[in-house]
Design a protein around this motif. Structure first.
Motif, PDB file in Angstrom:
ATOM      1  N   TYR A  32       0.822  -1.218   0.000  1.00  0.00           N
ATOM      2  CA  TYR A  32       0.000   0.000   0.000  1.00  0.00           C
ATOM      3  C   TYR A  32       0.855   1.267   0.000  1.00  0.00           C
ATOM      4  O   TYR A  32       0.381   2.336  -0.402  1.00  0.00           O
ATOM      5  N   LEU A  33       2.111   1.192   0.434  1.00  0.00           N
ATOM      6  CA  LEU A  33       2.992   2.358   0.310  1.00  0.00           C
ATOM      7  C   LEU A  33       3.197   2.732  -1.154  1.00  0.00           C
ATOM      8  O   LEU A  33       3.434   3.911  -1.477  1.00  0.00           O
ATOM      9  N   VAL A  34       3.117   1.768  -2.037  1.00  0.00           N
ATOM     10  CA  VAL A  34       3.221   2.034  -3.474  1.00  0.00           C
ATOM     11  C   VAL A  34       1.847   2.299  -4.081  1.00  0.00           C
ATOM     12  O   VAL A  34       1.675   3.199  -4.915  1.00  0.00           O
ATOM     13  N   TRP A  35       0.846   1.545  -3.652  1.00  0.00           N
ATOM     14  CA  TRP A  35      -0.494   1.641  -4.242  1.00  0.00           C
ATOM     15  C   TRP A  35      -1.121   3.017  -4.017  1.00  0.00           C
ATOM     16  O   TRP A  35      -1.680   3.612  -4.957  1.00  0.00           O
ATOM     17  N   ILE A  36      -1.036   3.548  -2.814  1.00  0.00           N
ATOM     18  CA  ILE A  36      -1.714   4.818  -2.502  1.00  0.00           C
ATOM     19  C   ILE A  36      -1.166   5.983  -3.340  1.00  0.00           C
ATOM     20  O   ILE A  36      -1.951   6.721  -3.964  1.00  0.00           O
ATOM     21  N   PRO A  37       0.162   6.200  -3.420  1.00  0.00           N
ATOM     22  CA  PRO A  37       0.637   7.336  -4.232  1.00  0.00           C
ATOM     23  C   PRO A  37       0.326   7.193  -5.722  1.00  0.00           C
ATOM     24  O   PRO A  37       0.026   8.195  -6.386  1.00  0.00           O
ATOM     25  N   ILE A  38       0.382   5.955  -6.244  1.00  0.00           N
ATOM     26  CA  ILE A  38       0.112   5.773  -7.671  1.00  0.00           C
ATOM     27  C   ILE A  38      -1.360   6.042  -7.978  1.00  0.00           C
ATOM     28  O   ILE A  38      -1.692   6.717  -8.964  1.00  0.00           O
ATOM     29  N   VAL A  39      -2.249   5.523  -7.158  1.00  0.00           N
ATOM     30  CA  VAL A  39      -3.675   5.783  -7.369  1.00  0.00           C
ATOM     31  C   VAL A  39      -3.963   7.277  -7.232  1.00  0.00           C
ATOM     32  O   VAL A  39      -4.719   7.855  -8.037  1.00  0.00           O
ATOM     33  N   HIS A  40      -3.367   7.934  -6.248  1.00  0.00           N
ATOM     34  CA  HIS A  40      -3.596   9.370  -6.069  1.00  0.00           C
ATOM     35  C   HIS A  40      -3.085  10.153  -7.280  1.00  0.00           C
ATOM     36  O   HIS A  40      -3.747  11.108  -7.731  1.00  0.00           O
ATOM     37  N   TRP A  41      -1.941   9.756  -7.805  1.00  0.00           N
ATOM     38  CA  TRP A  41      -1.391  10.421  -8.998  1.00  0.00           C
ATOM     39  C   TRP A  41      -2.359  10.305 -10.165  1.00  0.00           C
ATOM     40  O   TRP A  41      -2.615  11.276 -10.888  1.00  0.00           O
ATOM     41  N   HIS A  42      -2.926   9.115 -10.360  1.00  0.00           N
ATOM     42  CA  HIS A  42      -3.861   8.923 -11.472  1.00  0.00           C
ATOM     43  C   HIS A  42      -5.149   9.716 -11.248  1.00  0.00           C
ATOM     44  O   HIS A  42      -5.697  10.314 -12.195  1.00  0.00           O
ATOM     45  N   LEU A  43      -5.636   9.751 -10.012  1.00  0.00           N
ATOM     46  CA  LEU A  43      -6.839  10.533  -9.730  1.00  0.00           C
ATOM     47  C   LEU A  43      -6.601  12.021  -9.991  1.00  0.00           C
ATOM     48  O   LEU A  43      -7.481  12.723 -10.515  1.00  0.00           O
ATOM     49  N   CYS A  44      -5.420  12.510  -9.632  1.00  0.00           N
ATOM     50  CA  CYS A  44      -5.093  13.921  -9.901  1.00  0.00           C
ATOM     51  C   CYS A  44      -5.103  14.219 -11.395  1.00  0.00           C
ATOM     52  O   CYS A  44      -5.573  15.285 -11.830  1.00  0.00           O
ATOM     53  N   ARG A  45      -4.604  13.297 -12.181  1.00  0.00           N
ATOM     54  CA  ARG A  45      -4.631  13.482 -13.641  1.00  0.00           C
ATOM     55  C   ARG A  45      -6.067  13.522 -14.147  1.00  0.00           C
ATOM     56  O   ARG A  45      -6.411  14.336 -15.012  1.00  0.00           O
ATOM     57  N   GLU A  46      -6.912  12.638 -13.618  1.00  0.00           N
ATOM     58  CA  GLU A  46      -8.318  12.627 -14.033  1.00  0.00           C
ATOM     59  C   GLU A  46      -9.004  13.928 -13.615  1.00  0.00           C
ATOM     60  O   GLU A  46      -9.740  14.540 -14.403  1.00  0.00           O
ATOM     61  N   TRP A  47      -8.763  14.361 -12.395  1.00  0.00           N
ATOM     62  CA  TRP A  47      -9.426  15.557 -11.888  1.00  0.00           C
ATOM     63  C   TRP A  47      -8.924  16.835 -12.554  1.00  0.00           C
ATOM     64  O   TRP A  47      -9.630  17.842 -12.593  1.00  0.00           O
ATOM     65  N   SER A  48      -7.695  16.804 -13.057  1.00  0.00           N
ATOM     66  CA  SER A  48      -7.154  18.003 -13.716  1.00  0.00           C
ATOM     67  C   SER A  48      -7.510  18.057 -15.199  1.00  0.00           C
ATOM     68  O   SER A  48      -7.137  19.006 -15.890  1.00  0.00           O
ATOM     69  N   GLY A  49      -8.213  17.035 -15.710  1.00  0.00           N
ATOM     70  CA  GLY A  49      -8.639  17.043 -17.106  1.00  0.00           C
ATOM     71  C   GLY A  49      -7.600  16.567 -18.089  1.00  0.00           C
ATOM     72  O   GLY A  49      -7.733  16.820 -19.296  1.00  0.00           O
ATOM     73  N   SER A  50      -6.559  15.893 -17.632  1.00  0.00           N
ATOM     74  CA  SER A  50      -5.539  15.376 -18.546  1.00  0.00           C
ATOM     75  C   SER A  50      -6.136  14.315 -19.467  1.00  0.00           C
ATOM     76  O   SER A  50      -7.051  13.580 -19.074  1.00  0.00           O
ATOM     77  N   ARG A  51      -5.596  14.240 -20.666  1.00  0.00           N
ATOM     78  CA  ARG A  51      -6.091  13.250 -21.628  1.00  0.00           C
ATOM     79  C   ARG A  51      -5.546  11.872 -21.252  1.00  0.00           C
ATOM     80  O   ARG A  51      -4.335  11.651 -21.208  1.00  0.00           O
ATOM     81  N   ILE A  52      -6.448  10.955 -20.973  1.00  0.00           N
ATOM     82  CA  ILE A  52      -6.070   9.603 -20.581  1.00  0.00           C
ATOM     83  C   ILE A  52      -6.846   8.628 -21.458  1.00  0.00           C
ATOM     84  O   ILE A  52      -8.077   8.702 -21.543  1.00  0.00           O
ATOM     85  N   SER A  53      -6.132   7.723 -22.097  1.00  0.00           N
ATOM     86  CA  SER A  53      -6.781   6.770 -22.993  1.00  0.00           C
ATOM     87  C   SER A  53      -7.510   5.696 -22.197  1.00  0.00           C
ATOM     88  O   SER A  53      -7.231   5.463 -21.014  1.00  0.00           O
ATOM     89  N   ALA A  54      -8.439   5.026 -22.854  1.00  0.00           N
ATOM     90  CA  ALA A  54      -9.188   3.937 -22.213  1.00  0.00           C
ATOM     91  C   ALA A  54      -8.257   2.807 -21.802  1.00  0.00           C
ATOM     92  O   ALA A  54      -8.425   2.191 -20.736  1.00  0.00           O
ATOM     93  N   LYS A  55      -7.251   2.526 -22.643  1.00  0.00           N
ATOM     94  CA  LYS A  55      -6.304   1.459 -22.318  1.00  0.00           C
ATOM     95  C   LYS A  55      -5.525   1.780 -21.045  1.00  0.00           C
ATOM     96  O   LYS A  55      -5.272   0.905 -20.213  1.00  0.00           O
ATOM     97  N   GLU A  56      -5.154   3.061 -20.902  1.00  0.00           N
ATOM     98  CA  GLU A  56      -4.407   3.459 -19.707  1.00  0.00           C
ATOM     99  C   GLU A  56      -5.273   3.312 -18.464  1.00  0.00           C
ATOM    100  O   GLU A  56      -4.801   2.850 -17.417  1.00  0.00           O
TER     101      GLU A  56
END
Length: 652
Positions: free
Chosen positions: A172-196
């Motif tokens: 979870y030390l790895v899981w939490i920062p990675i998930v948070h990073w991805h959520l920040c990208r989603e919330w900031s409107g970054s273009r993210i493909s369906a595959k990603e």
């Protein structure tokens, strides 16, 4: 002599600076990988020696000038790290057992060293990204293997580490920062493909399934807690909860798979997906630890808790091996006194303060993306209330690096106004290498006298008793406060006296050396056992000195470890030889029998022998009730025996 990064102040030094960052990343990654297979000081001390050498080499690659330049923008973190390193170095000198504390002090020191190295890496975007990718890739790879083996074989996940709860912490030390990073990208409107998105959700599912496979209840609560924090954040910041829904579904599916695998393995040793009564066990551990602290308010020494714990252990606590309090805050207090606890609380408080500072930032900001690091570190700090997070080498390295990334600031350049002579910096790093040489000596000693994996020269020395004797003298000359070389020399002199029984010189030398071994390390039960055997083989003229009868020596050893099997065995032989059968029975019935559950974990063969002796006595005396009780206990102990493991690197 300048390091690669010491050339950074000039334009021509840009390439060496980048080279230093690449070298540092490689060394940190290597240290992390090696730390995963460090299984304790009694198993493979050689690995710890390599990890420490790798971290110290990273400091050399960074260079003293660059390190102390970082003290400018990161004064507080730098000061706390140096305070921690300085304190464990000084506290070791006042430990009740230098043999116990020295190596464990190095384990604790790896966290601050990793933090200092991480500050340098955090200043280079490319180096920072590469280090994160390496650690994430390694952890996800192990998680995938654990999840697959959990589903296929029903195995509890923990490999390559020893403790499942600490393995869950790493996940979870790895899981939490990675998930948070991805959520920040989603919330900031970054273009993210369906595959990603699919890849991220699937990766989250795999890691959470591996956490479920560890059966760590606290880790699962932390995963759910992190999802709840993100939900509150999404509502507060008025951003979409849809990306979070994907991770919630992945977590739910992982839990359902875990429940299904558990249901399909009813007859296996797979347990723990439900909440149990571990609180009672921890309450007894903490109570015993605080009783220890009341008698040693200045601290007993790093990792001396397991040495003294048998004296304070409650009969209600027989579930653990007694190595850890399962509460790092209490164990830091007991072992290092109030200063060590304050340093830990200072770290935790700083992380919480940093998290509160950045949680209010906009999701678009780079600072807010670091909140995932703060959340993971706060989770690990909370987990340390019920486990031994800060005593685990790979976790300390990851926590040190994550802390550096959390507090780093891309806008903060190294402070050129911090004027520290390079010679002082080199002296500090040089002192670290000098201490490492003592660790190297301990590795060689463990190889020579304890047959641990060590350097090739250890096998060469061990092959000849004359060379072992010379090495024992050499080790004592270099470091006289280690008990193992002294006891090793005493045993070698004992053997020499057995080969030449008429030599009064050898007998006297062995006798004095045994006394020195007890003086240097009074908690080593083997010294008392061997001295008792020596005095039996070579009786003294007249009466033995006070405290040196067989019974006195062996009961003294049992006062340190009531379940020391060689002591119990020798005391049983002694009582049988002098016709004191009642005391022989009383030793097993009153002193050993109540602790059979713990003894079974330490020595199953001795447990079976003692139960058979008690059975025979019960039959002789006609105590049918106790005989039936022994049968029930033996059956319960056998049924609870751990199953052989299928290690992560084998598929058969």
């Amino acid at each position: 002599m300048r390091s690669l990064s010491d050339l950074q102040s000039s334009p021509a030094g840009a390439r060496p600076q980048r080279t230093a960052s690449v070298v540092t990343v490689g060394l940190l990654a290597a240290a992390f990988l090696m730390s995963l297979v460090f299984y304790g000081t009694g198993a493979n001390l050689f690995v710890l020696c390599l990890v420490v050498a790798t971290l110290l080499t990273a400091l050399v690659a960074i260079g003293p000038t660059r390190l102390f330049e970082l003290a400018g923008p990161y004064r507080f973190g730098f000061a706390v790290a140096l305070a921690m390193l300085s304190y464990v170095a000084v506290a070791y000198r006042f430990s009740l057992s230098a043999d116990n504390s020295f190596v464990a002090s190095w384990v604790l020191s790896c966290g601050p060293i990793a933090f200092l190295c991480g500050l340098h890496v955090a200043g280079s975007p490319r180096a920072r990204r590469n280090l994160i990718l390496v650690i994430v890739a390694v952890v996800v790879l192990f998680a995938a293997n654990s999840a697959l083996r959990f589903v296929v074989f029903g195995e509890r996940a923990h490999q390559p580490m020893l403790d499942p709860n600490n393995y869950a912490t790493l996940l979870y030390l790895v899981w939490i920062p990675i998930v948070h990073w991805h959520l920040c990208r989603e919330w900031s409107g970054s273009r993210i493909s369906a595959k990603e998105r699919i890849a991220m959700f699937f990766g989250a599912f795999v890691v959470v399934l591996a956490i479920v496979a560890t059966q760590s209840r606290t880790a699962m609560l932390i995963v759910v807690g992190a999802l709840f924090v993100w939900l509150i954040t999404a509502v507060w910041k008025r951003v979409s909860v849809k990306p979070l829904l994907g991770y919630a579904i992945a977590t739910g599916l992982a839990w359902l798979v875990g429940v299904a695998v558990s249901a399909a393995n009813l007859d296996s040793s797979l347990k723990g997906l439900e909440f149990g009564n571990g609180v009672a066990v921890r309450r007894e551990l903490i109570s015993s630890a605080l009783s220890m602290f009341a008698q040693h308010p200045l601290g007993v020494g790093v990792f001396c808790f397991p040495m003294l714990y048998p004296r304070y252990r409650s009969l209600l606590e027989q579930d653990t091996l007694g190595l850890f309090v399962h509460n790092d805050y209490v164990q830091f207090l007991v072992e290092g006194g109030v200063p060590l606890l304050l340093l830990l609380l200072l770290f935790v408080g700083s992380v919480c303060r940093r998290g509160l500072q950045i949680v209010g930032r906009h999701p678009n900001s780079a600072e807010y993306r670091k909140f995932g690091l703060a959340l993971a570190l706060m989770a690990a700090s909370a987990h340390a209330l019920v486990n031994f997070v800060f005593y685990t080498l790979p976790l300390l390295i990851v926590i040190g690096l994550m802390t550096a990334l959390l507090f780093s600031n891309d806008a903060s350049a190294a402070d050129r106004n911090v004027r520290i002579r390079p010679a002082i910096g080199m002296a500090v790093i040089g002192a670290g290498w000098v201490m490492w040489l003592y660790l190297l000596l301990d590795v060689a000693t463990a190889g020579v006298f304890q047959n641990q994996t060590s350097f090739g020269i250890a096998s060469y020395v061990r092959a000849d008793q004359g060379r072992m004797f010379e090495y024992a003298r050499f080790a004592q000359m270099l470091n006289g406060n280690r008990g193992i070389p002294v006891l090793g020399e005493a045993i070698l002199l004992y053997r020499a006296a057995q080969a030449e029984p008429d030599s009064a010189f050898l007998k006297q030398e062995a006798y004095e050396k045994f006394h020195q071994a007890i003086l240097v390390d009074p908690a080593n039960t083997l010294a008392y056992v061997r001295l008792s055997q020596f005095l039996d083989d070579f009786p003294m003229q007249g009466e033995r000195p006070k405290g040196e009868s067989d019974e006195e020596l062996l009961t003294t050893a049992l006062s340190f470890d009531p379940l020391c099997v060689p002591c119990i065995d020798q005391l049983l032989v002694h009582y049988a030889a002098i016709g004191r059968d009642d005391e022989r029975y009383a030793l097993l019935r009153e002193k050993t029998y109540p602790w059979m559950t713990v003894l079974r974990k330490k020595d199953p063969e001795a447990t079976d022998r003692y139960i058979e002796i008690l059975k025979a006595h019960a039959q002789q005396t006609g105590d049918a009730g106790f005989a039936e009780e022994l049968e029930r206990m033996h059956a319960a102990l056998v049924s609870s025996a751990p199953q052989p493991e299928k290690y992560w690197f084998y598929w058969h």
